[in-house]
Scaffold this motif. Structure first.
Motif: not given
Length: 93
Positions: A46-55, A82-88
């Protein structure tokens, strides 16, 4: 994960906000896009999983990769941070 939304009866064709559960893949910067682009993905989820992995990668390493999200949208390291810092941004499951 969501896929392309149905247009049956013209319902649920647009959801507001970032679709964190869209399909996404991690790619190396500089690789050529093309017919086999999907096969060159280093990681999918998922987009969230890949953002988390990259971070979780060291900052200097992050710049070597980008995320390709459903719809062929590419996100580079600065935008991913920036996306990883979003409240949502969803917490890990």
């Amino acid at each position: 994960m969501t896929d392309h939304p149905s247009t049956y009866n013209a319902r649920d064709t647009h959801r507001a906000g970032i679709q964190w559960d869209d399909r996404a893949s991690l790619h190396q910067v500089g690789e050529n896009n093309g017919l086999l682009d999907g096969a060159k993905a280093l990681r999918t989820g998922t987009f969230a999983e890949i953002v988390r992995h990259m971070m979780n990668l060291p900052e200097e390493t992050r710049r070597r990769y980008y995320i390709e999200k459903a719809g062929d949208r590419e996100y580079r390291a600065d935008e991913v941070a920036e996306l990883a810092q979003r409240n949502d941004f969803p917490p890990p499951e």
